[in-house]
Design an enzyme around this catalytic site. Structure first.
Site, short mmCIF file in Angstrom:
data_model
loop_
_atom_site.label_atom_id
_atom_site.label_comp_id
_atom_site.label_asym_id
_atom_site.label_seq_id
_atom_site.Cartn_x
_atom_site.Cartn_y
_atom_site.Cartn_z
N CYS A 1 -3.53 7.08 5.34
CA CYS A 1 -3.38 6.92 3.84
C CYS A 1 -4.81 7.16 3.18
CB CYS A 1 -3.08 5.40 3.75
SG CYS A 1 -4.19 4.08 4.51
N GLU B 1 0.88 -1.19 -0.06
CA GLU B 1 0.18 0.17 0.02
C GLU B 1 0.96 1.21 -0.18
OE1 GLU B 1 -2.21 2.45 3.14
OE2 GLU B 1 -3.13 0.53 3.15
#
Length: 481
Positions: free
Chosen positions: A274, A237
């Site tokens: 994020c 990620e």
């Protein structure tokens, strides 16, 4: 040696932790390989995962105190994160007990076709890279570790340098709980140090890797995995700006609520998520920009996790300020300490944004957002569709307005193509750990949009199918019985 620092003061905290030598990394991986057949075949994996969760819950106060000293994320936030972490472990224990992920599929012999049975097996020892911004939920005992252990894979975690003592205590609790539950030695281990990461990835017996962090760091690690003599899957990620589209009816009906929600989501955790909304697309001339400016001006930042992250944020803000197509909309109050971030929101037009999309669509890790004004939904859809991949796409719609609902129908298909999760009338921050969750998206959000790093489907990253043809029943794996 790896030294932790208090982001509120910039001063070192606690005793430093020794880096793991190359020889020690090799020995740890060898032990993980030896543990694989026993752990993958263990009937007590679910019990072991629950034992780890119980061990962490029993020491939550101590874990939170150490983590707060190393991250300044706050007792309330960190206490909740431990609960999320132990909840994930128990959720995967349920997955193991249900057993659906390894259900055997059988095609009996028919005519010229042979009998074939297919089942999933653990991919092998997994390397997990801990994240800086989630010292529990995406770290030593986080979702990557929990899902890999549930799949039957031994795990070697590379600790993040930002919270070494938190990592050490967590790892000691995990190791002790697993051992007490009957897991073989080598089922879990922790390594420290910048050099330990590449050494771990290059080890020929590591079968896969999971990573949460920056695009630059993630791509460097992905390259190592791809350039090995035998490449391995790398589930990373890497970065996301999580665009939010405010449709005209919503902007007119609830500008104050949208502005307040946006400012809260943008500045949550000093913008170190994020899923913070780095881009917001808003219609022109409806008063929403004024409301956003007021909400951000009233907001406060917080200490960032490290001097390096703070410096990168300052650079990103300076680049936005210097861009000829961008102007400042508002700034909030700085956070405490030498690494205290100041919230910023900038504005530009859709035309200016499209003219320099690769630069203006970059992630600015921290509480900085860019508002892009549009006057045509058709033009917006074209530009939105040109964005790189994201974890989340959000739209704000007035469901009482037929025009806004029709506009949403134009925007949703675009968001579906560029994001792994689409949110209606909410905000991208806040990721529910449930079976239906998809925390992944097209590059650069993740390296493989087929998979999620949150929720029960995360287990599929660590499983590979094997088909058994013409096997007599006595030679088939236990899953077929």
């Amino acid at each position: 040696m790896i030294q932790g620092f208090d982001p509120r003061t910039g001063q070192s905290v606690g005793e430093p932790v020794a880096e793991t030598s190359d020889a020690a990394v090799d020995a740890i991986v060898a032990e993980a390989v030896a543990a694989l057949p026993v752990w993958a075949g263990s009937a007590r994996r679910a019990d072991a995962l629950e034992a780890v969760a119980d061990a962490l819950d029993a020491r939550v106060g101590e874990l939170v105190a150490i983590a707060d000293a190393e991250t300044a994320l706050g007792v309330e936030r960190l206490t909740g994160e431990v609960a999320r972490t132990t909840g994930q472990l128990r959720l995967f224990a349920d997955v193991v007990r249900e057993g659906g992920y390894h259900d055997a599929v059988v095609s009996p012999a028919a005519g010229a076709a042979p009998s074939i049975g297919r089942v999933n097996r653990a991919i092998g020892p997994v390397a997990v890279f801990a994240a800086s911004n989630f010292p529990f939920a995406f770290s030593v005992a986080g979702g990557d570790t929990a899902s890999a252990l549930a799949a039957g894979c031994p795990v070697v975690v590379k600790a993040h340098e930002g919270h070494p003592r938190t990592s050490e205590l967590t790892a000691s609790l995990v190791s002790a709980a697993l051992a007490a539950a009957g897991a073989p030695a080598g089922t879990f281990a922790l390594v420290h140090g910048v050099q330990a990461g590449p050494r771990l990835l290059r080890h020929p017996l590591i079968a896969a890797a999971g990573f949460t962090g920056s695009t630059t760091g993630g791509l460097a690690l992905a390259r190592i995995c791809a350039e090995r003599p035998l490449p391995i899957p790398f589930f990373g990620e890497l970065g996301s700006v999580n665009p939010v589209v405010v449709l005209p009816g919503a902007a007119f009906a609830t500008p104050g609520g949208i502005a307040t929600g946006y400012a809260a989501s943008l500045t949550l955790g000093a913008g170190q998520f994020c899923t913070n909304p780095g881009l917001l697309f808003a219609p022109e001339d409806v008063g929403l920009l004024t409301a956003i400016g007021e909400a951000v001006s009233a907001s406060s930042g917080g200490p960032m996790l490290s001097e390096r992250i703070f410096a990168a944020y300052q650079t990103a803000v300076a680049e936005a300020e210097a861009h000829p197509g961008v102007t400042r909309l508002a700034a909030g109050q700085p956070g405490e300490g030498p690494w205290g971030a100041t919230p910023h929101v900038f504005k530009t037009t859709l035309k200016e944004f499209a003219a320099d999309l690769p630069v203006l669509s970059r992630e600015r890790f921290g509480p900085a957002g860019l508002v892009v004004t549009y006057d045509s939904l058709e033009d917006l859809a074209l530009v939105l569709g040109a964005l790189p991949g994201n974890l989340v796409g959000t739209f704000q719609v007035d469901t009482g307005s037929a025009e806004d609902v029709e506009a949403a129908r134009q925007v949703i298909p675009v968001l579906e193509r560029i994001a792994g999760r689409v949110v209606c009338n909410g905000w991208p921050t806040g990721v529910a750990v449930v079976a239906a969750q998809q925390h992944g998206g097209p590059y650069p959000a993740t390296t493989d949009a087929h998979f999620t790093s949150v929720g029960t489907a995360a287990i599929w990253r660590w499983l590979i199918p094997v088909a058994y043809q013409n096997f007599p029943p006595e030679l088939l794996p236990p899953a077929f019985s």
